[in-house]
Design a protein around this motif. Sequence first.
Motif, PDB file in Angstrom:
ATOM      1  N   ALA A  24      -4.674  -3.481   4.628  1.00  0.00           N
ATOM      2  CA  ALA A  24      -3.540  -3.600   3.700  1.00  0.00           C
ATOM      3  C   ALA A  24      -4.040  -4.003   2.311  1.00  0.00           C
ATOM      4  N   CYS A  26      -1.879  -5.335   0.013  1.00  0.00           N
ATOM      5  CA  CYS A  26      -0.848  -6.169  -0.593  1.00  0.00           C
ATOM      6  C   CYS A  26      -1.107  -7.667  -0.480  1.00  0.00           C
ATOM      7  N   CYS A  27      -1.696  -8.082   0.650  1.00  0.00           N
ATOM      8  CA  CYS A  27      -1.652  -9.494   1.065  1.00  0.00           C
ATOM      9  C   CYS A  27      -2.150 -10.464   0.003  1.00  0.00           C
ATOM     10  N   CYS A  53       3.311  -3.751   5.924  1.00  0.00           N
ATOM     11  CA  CYS A  53       2.113  -4.552   6.168  1.00  0.00           C
ATOM     12  C   CYS A  53       2.414  -5.502   7.315  1.00  0.00           C
ATOM     13  N   ASN A  55       0.471  -7.837   8.184  1.00  0.00           N
ATOM     14  CA  ASN A  55      -0.243  -9.075   7.911  1.00  0.00           C
ATOM     15  C   ASN A  55       0.643  -9.989   7.066  1.00  0.00           C
ATOM     16  N   CYS A  56       1.070  -9.523   5.881  1.00  0.00           N
ATOM     17  CA  CYS A  56       1.912 -10.363   5.017  1.00  0.00           C
ATOM     18  C   CYS A  56       3.369  -9.878   4.997  1.00  0.00           C
TER      19      CYS A  56
HETATM   20 ZN   LIG Z   1      -0.078  -7.423   3.250  1.00  0.00          ZN
END
Ligand SMILES: [Zn+2]
Length: 328
Positions: A24, A26-27, A53, A55-56
């Motif tokens: 990703a 973005c995180c 995402c 993750n985040c």
């Molecule tokens: Zn992310």
Amino acid sequence: MLDVLAYLPAKKKQTPSGWLSFNAVCCQHNGSTRDTRGRGGLKATALGWSYHCFNCSYTASFILGRAVSFKARRLLTWLGVPETEIEMLNLESLRHRSIHGILEDRQQMWNTLSGVSFEEKDLPPYAELLTAEHGPYWEYVRGRHVPADFPAMVQIENDGIHWIRPHVVIPFTYDNKIVGYTCRFLDNRQPKFISDSQPGYVFGIDLQMPNWQHVIVTEGIFDALSIGGLAVMHNTISDAQARLIRSLGREVTVVPDQDLAGIELIDRAVELGWAVSIPEWPAGCKDVNDAVIKLGRLGALLTIMQSRETSRIKIELRKKALAKRIRT
Ligand SMILES: [Zn+2]
């Protein structure tokens, strides 16, 4: 037209449901640590793409015919798309302003007017997109006839505090944003579900196609997923849920579970003036999902439409017959 795929990281893989997963981007811009485990996912949709995402929990999407949203702009910037390209995409998209865009605008206006809004939520930590590589989890979801392109998820890892019971995660979305989720446990212990839901939420709004004239209202998530309907997730329908369902502007058919709890849903449907369907399914089928597993999606749909009743008196008779079947 901007080819977003050309800007994705080189290292990526494709899931059977059509998601491209990669690290990703973005995180680190959202106060989380940089993703190194391929938790970003992008999927081409009929008129654009969708990004999630895991993750985040950042999400963004693009639909041809609509302006490039703020979140999509941020994502494209993080992917390294030059500002001028993003601006070109925006102009080109607006030139394609389609009936789809107009319909969606109208839906969003309805939502605003009827006061429907849900807070954006995070998915449980460690949830990842479910693929065939997840073996029994994948087979469970396939076995319940969840459409292959629905982003079901799985959470396998211990979160470091609790021993996690084996389960799949079904994200709740609204306007393509994550607004909650439910965990369906696969061991035979209670509770079977743990959910994070918001008052007035109805599952499955995003499963409805713009050209459908009917909508089927069921009790459970897997009922809704397997037939392309809605789930109220209880054996009643709250006023807020009823408003949201009405805002779709479709012919509503309520299909209760064929058990004692389902009887209450029938009474509520009559109160709301909606049609009710209580099909005589093969032995052992007590809800829509059972019927889809036994008869297929089209077969189950036919039984539902054939038994659809709009007259209060006929619904009352069907309800009595059902109550009698349950008792015997
Ligand atoms: Zn992310």
